[in-house]
Design a protein around this motif. Structure first.
Motif, PDB file in Angstrom:
ATOM      1  N   ALA A 128      -9.508 -56.354   0.891  1.00 18.01           N
ATOM      2  CA  ALA A 128      -9.798 -57.646   1.512  1.00 18.01           C
ATOM      3  C   ALA A 128      -9.486 -57.589   3.008  1.00 18.01           C
ATOM      4  CB  ALA A 128      -8.987 -58.743   0.838  1.00 18.01           C
ATOM      5  N   PHE A 129      -8.361 -56.983   3.360  1.00 21.75           N
ATOM      6  CA  PHE A 129      -7.995 -56.881   4.771  1.00 21.75           C
ATOM      7  C   PHE A 129      -8.992 -55.996   5.523  1.00 21.75           C
ATOM      8  CE2 PHE A 129      -5.388 -55.386   8.396  1.00 21.75           C
ATOM      9  CZ  PHE A 129      -5.096 -56.623   8.950  1.00 21.75           C
ATOM     10  N   MET A 130      -9.540 -54.995   4.848  1.00 26.54           N
ATOM     11  CA  MET A 130     -10.559 -54.153   5.464  1.00 26.54           C
ATOM     12  C   MET A 130     -11.793 -54.983   5.823  1.00 26.54           C
ATOM     13  SD  MET A 130     -12.078 -50.559   3.979  1.00 26.54           S
ATOM     14  CE  MET A 130     -10.433 -49.977   3.578  1.00 26.54           C
ATOM     15  N   ASN A 131     -12.165 -55.920   4.946  1.00 25.22           N
ATOM     16  CA  ASN A 131     -13.276 -56.823   5.265  1.00 25.22           C
ATOM     17  C   ASN A 131     -12.937 -57.725   6.453  1.00 25.22           C
ATOM     18  OD1 ASN A 131     -14.547 -57.443   1.883  1.00 25.22           O
ATOM     19  ND2 ASN A 131     -15.192 -55.952   3.406  1.00 25.22           N
ATOM     20  N   VAL A 132     -11.688 -58.187   6.517  1.00 21.09           N
ATOM     21  CA  VAL A 132     -11.274 -59.060   7.614  1.00 21.09           C
ATOM     22  C   VAL A 132     -11.310 -58.301   8.940  1.00 21.09           C
ATOM     23  CG1 VAL A 132      -9.389 -60.438   8.569  1.00 21.09           C
ATOM     24  CG2 VAL A 132      -9.883 -60.524   6.124  1.00 21.09           C
ATOM     25  N   GLY A 134     -12.998 -55.681   9.606  1.00 18.56           N
ATOM     26  CA  GLY A 134     -14.393 -55.377   9.911  1.00 18.56           C
ATOM     27  C   GLY A 134     -15.075 -56.540  10.600  1.00 18.56           C
ATOM     28  N   ALA A 135     -14.838 -57.754  10.100  1.00 19.84           N
ATOM     29  CA  ALA A 135     -15.436 -58.936  10.710  1.00 19.84           C
ATOM     30  C   ALA A 135     -14.885 -59.172  12.114  1.00 19.84           C
ATOM     31  CB  ALA A 135     -15.192 -60.155   9.824  1.00 19.84           C
ATOM     32  N   LEU A 136     -13.608 -58.880  12.330  1.00 19.96           N
ATOM     33  CA  LEU A 136     -13.025 -59.042  13.658  1.00 19.96           C
ATOM     34  C   LEU A 136     -13.605 -58.041  14.657  1.00 19.96           C
ATOM     35  CD1 LEU A 136      -9.268 -59.598  12.724  1.00 19.96           C
ATOM     36  CD2 LEU A 136     -10.747 -61.243  13.908  1.00 19.96           C
ATOM     37  N   LEU A 137     -13.867 -56.828  14.206  1.00 28.94           N
ATOM     38  CA  LEU A 137     -14.296 -55.759  15.105  1.00 28.94           C
ATOM     39  C   LEU A 137     -15.802 -55.704  15.311  1.00 28.94           C
ATOM     40  CD1 LEU A 137     -11.900 -52.944  13.807  1.00 28.94           C
ATOM     41  CD2 LEU A 137     -11.689 -54.254  15.935  1.00 28.94           C
ATOM     42  N   ALA A 138     -16.569 -56.282  14.413  1.00 30.08           N
ATOM     43  CA  ALA A 138     -18.024 -56.280  14.558  1.00 30.08           C
ATOM     44  C   ALA A 138     -18.442 -57.245  15.672  1.00 30.08           C
ATOM     45  CB  ALA A 138     -18.686 -56.684  13.243  1.00 30.08           C
ATOM     46  N   ASP A 139     -19.621 -57.009  16.222  1.00 31.77           N
ATOM     47  CA  ASP A 139     -20.155 -57.888  17.268  1.00 31.77           C
ATOM     48  C   ASP A 139     -20.867 -59.099  16.682  1.00 31.77           C
ATOM     49  OD1 ASP A 139     -19.768 -56.188  19.881  1.00 31.77           O
ATOM     50  OD2 ASP A 139     -20.478 -54.803  18.341  1.00 31.77           O
ATOM     51  N   GLN A 140     -21.449 -58.936  15.507  1.00 28.52           N
ATOM     52  CA  GLN A 140     -22.069 -60.029  14.771  1.00 28.52           C
ATOM     53  C   GLN A 140     -21.626 -59.943  13.318  1.00 28.52           C
ATOM     54  OE1 GLN A 140     -26.327 -59.485  15.116  1.00 28.52           O
ATOM     55  NE2 GLN A 140     -26.496 -61.167  16.572  1.00 28.52           N
ATOM     56  N   ARG A 169      -4.030 -63.421  15.789  1.00 28.12           N
ATOM     57  CA  ARG A 169      -4.132 -64.863  15.956  1.00 28.12           C
ATOM     58  C   ARG A 169      -5.594 -65.318  15.910  1.00 28.12           C
ATOM     59  NH1 ARG A 169      -0.033 -65.620  21.146  1.00 28.12           N
ATOM     60  NH2 ARG A 169       1.862 -64.822  20.127  1.00 28.12           N
ATOM     61  N   ASN A 170      -5.773 -66.551  15.507  1.00 22.86           N
ATOM     62  CA  ASN A 170      -7.096 -67.195  15.547  1.00 22.86           C
ATOM     63  C   ASN A 170      -8.163 -66.359  14.851  1.00 22.86           C
ATOM     64  OD1 ASN A 170      -5.961 -69.281  17.211  1.00 22.86           O
ATOM     65  ND2 ASN A 170      -6.172 -67.899  18.961  1.00 22.86           N
ATOM     66  N   VAL A 171      -7.796 -65.809  13.701  1.00 21.70           N
ATOM     67  CA  VAL A 171      -8.718 -64.921  12.989  1.00 21.70           C
ATOM     68  C   VAL A 171      -9.958 -65.670  12.528  1.00 21.70           C
ATOM     69  CG1 VAL A 171      -8.999 -63.493  10.925  1.00 21.70           C
ATOM     70  CG2 VAL A 171      -6.908 -63.316  12.294  1.00 21.70           C
ATOM     71  N   ALA A 172      -9.773 -66.793  11.848  1.00 21.82           N
ATOM     72  CA  ALA A 172     -10.923 -67.538  11.329  1.00 21.82           C
ATOM     73  C   ALA A 172     -11.819 -68.027  12.453  1.00 21.82           C
ATOM     74  CB  ALA A 172     -10.443 -68.719  10.478  1.00 21.82           C
ATOM     75  N   GLU A 173     -11.221 -68.536  13.530  1.00 24.77           N
ATOM     76  CA  GLU A 173     -12.014 -69.030  14.652  1.00 24.77           C
ATOM     77  C   GLU A 173     -12.803 -67.901  15.313  1.00 24.77           C
ATOM     78  OE1 GLU A 173      -8.508 -71.662  13.949  1.00 24.77           O
ATOM     79  OE2 GLU A 173      -8.827 -69.499  14.144  1.00 24.77           O
ATOM     80  N   GLY A 174     -12.161 -66.750  15.470  1.00 20.95           N
ATOM     81  CA  GLY A 174     -12.842 -65.626  16.099  1.00 20.95           C
ATOM     82  C   GLY A 174     -14.027 -65.128  15.299  1.00 20.95           C
ATOM     83  N   ILE A 175     -13.860 -65.070  13.977  1.00 16.76           N
ATOM     84  CA  ILE A 175     -14.959 -64.614  13.129  1.00 16.76           C
ATOM     85  C   ILE A 175     -16.050 -65.669  13.049  1.00 16.76           C
ATOM     86  CG2 ILE A 175     -15.581 -63.927  10.780  1.00 16.76           C
ATOM     87  CD1 ILE A 175     -12.761 -62.694  10.540  1.00 16.76           C
ATOM     88  N   ALA A 176     -15.653 -66.931  12.936  1.00 23.63           N
ATOM     89  CA  ALA A 176     -16.646 -68.012  12.826  1.00 23.63           C
ATOM     90  C   ALA A 176     -17.550 -68.066  14.045  1.00 23.63           C
ATOM     91  CB  ALA A 176     -15.938 -69.350  12.633  1.00 23.63           C
TER      92      ALA A 176
END
Length: 373
Positions: A128-132, A134-140, A169-176
């Protein structure tokens, strides 16, 4: 000429259907937009999902190098949730590490459900953390449905709070801020086959209605609940036949063996059908699709049944409200009763209230999202 490389670490089921549709249809959408584009696909077989998440990036970078795919510029990489994005970017030759990466979520390990039919086990947060990350590091970040996007983003605060400090910090906001919904395009063959409902052959012949299972043979698709509904219909002496389609694995939930034992005289098809044409003929010869899944982020098999005109018995939760009219859905605790009613009323006019995600409808949005046009 824009050059896009799509990397699919898990080429099975909807993952494979999506990837091949992307490579086939996106150049056509680019051409309509006045752009020349080349899409290239690198993929690995759809098995050993944990190993795919852990090491597919290394394997696919090696394959791209061996094929000469990294000898010239790339405008975009598209990867899936089955890949470690950080590992992928690091494994690329230095000149490619700044190329934008689009991460497509078919599913995710953060909100993949624990449910009543699944044997109890300790949840492994690593994937699950790998997915998180990944979403943080991807551009889209693309999700295949709005339900999927909302489920993932809403689960992030609670998930991250379980880790010790310091935390990102601000993980959900950054991915959203970089997330969007990009549905999977449905193959033209199922759409065209669905148009000829009156003319197509019924390979199972005349008789009681054929109830279909065309999902993966796994716990999250609800086989025990499916068996419970069949037992209820049998107790009421309601006639039916069974077509058990869908992808199978080495180990399957015990409900399938019980279904085969109890209803062996009613089974007209048992097991996965390899040929796509044969699958459509089999599914199109069925009458009722009883959906008991505990998990569906998009639901290709459910949409295929609806597009072929089956009588749909579907819960009013998960992703299904995005696909069907509200009146065509039922509460989960009412699925068995509704299923028995469908058997009693057979045959009746099928509902047409399903959203059709044909590639022709989806792919222009895919191209616009890819380059933020």
């Amino acid at each position: 000429m824009r050059r896009i490389i799509l990397l699919n670490p898990y080429a099975a089921g909807s993952h494979a259907q999506w990837a091949r549709g992307m490579v086939r249809e996106c150049p056509l959408a680019a051409e309509r937009a006045g752009v020349q584009a080349q899409f290239e696909l690198f993929e690995l077989p759809g098995r050993h999902w944990k190993w795919r998440m852990s090491a597919s990036a290394l394997a696919l970078v090696e394959r791209m190098g061996e094929a000469g795919a990294l000898d010239r510029d790339v405008d975009r990489f598209i990867v899936t949730d089955m890949m470690d994005v950080g590992q992928f970017r690091s494994a690329l030759p230095p000149r490619f590490r700044s190329v934008p990466i689009t991460l497509y979520f078919h599913e995710n390990q953060l909100t993949f459900p624990e449910h009543p039919e699944k044997p109890a086990s300790e949840r492994d947060r690593h994937y699950a953390f790998m997915n998180v990350t990944g979403a943080l590091l991807a551009d889209q970040v693309w999700f295949n449905s709005d339900f999927h996007k909302r489920a993932f983003l809403s689960a992030l605060p609670g998930f991250m709070s379980a880790f010790p400090s310091p935390r990102p910090r601000n993980v959900a906001e950054g991915i959203a801020s970089k997330s969007m919904v990009v549905p999977i395009g449905m193959n033209d063959d199922v759409i065209e086959y669905g148009k000829g409902q009156q003319q197509r052959p019924r390979i199972y012949g005349d008789g009681p209605p054929v109830v279909v299972w065309n999902h993966r043979w796994e716990y999250d698709k609800g086989p025990a609940a499916f068996l419970e509904a069949l037992n209820a219909a049998d107790a009421q002496a309601l006639p039916f036949r069974l077509a058990m389609l869908g992808q199978q694995f080495a180990q399957v939930p015990p409900a399938f063996a019980e279904i085969q034992r109890r209803f062996s005289d009613r089974i007209v098809q048992w097991g996965h059908v390899e040929s796509r044409a044969e699958y459509l003929r089999a599914l199109g010869s069925c009458d009722i699709a009883l959906v008991t899944a505990h998990h569906d982020f998009f639901g290709i098999s459910v949409l295929e049944s609806a597009m072929l005109g089956l009588d749909m018995v579907v819960p009013n939760e998960l992703v299904y409200p995005e696909h069907f009219k509200t009146d065509d859905l039922v509460p989960r605790n009412d699925l068995t009763r509704t299923f028995c009613t469908s058997l009693q009323r057979f045959p009746r006019k099928r509902s047409s209230g399903v959203v059709h995600y044909s590639w022709s409808q989806v792919v222009d949005k895919v191209w616009r999202c890819l380059f933020d046009i």
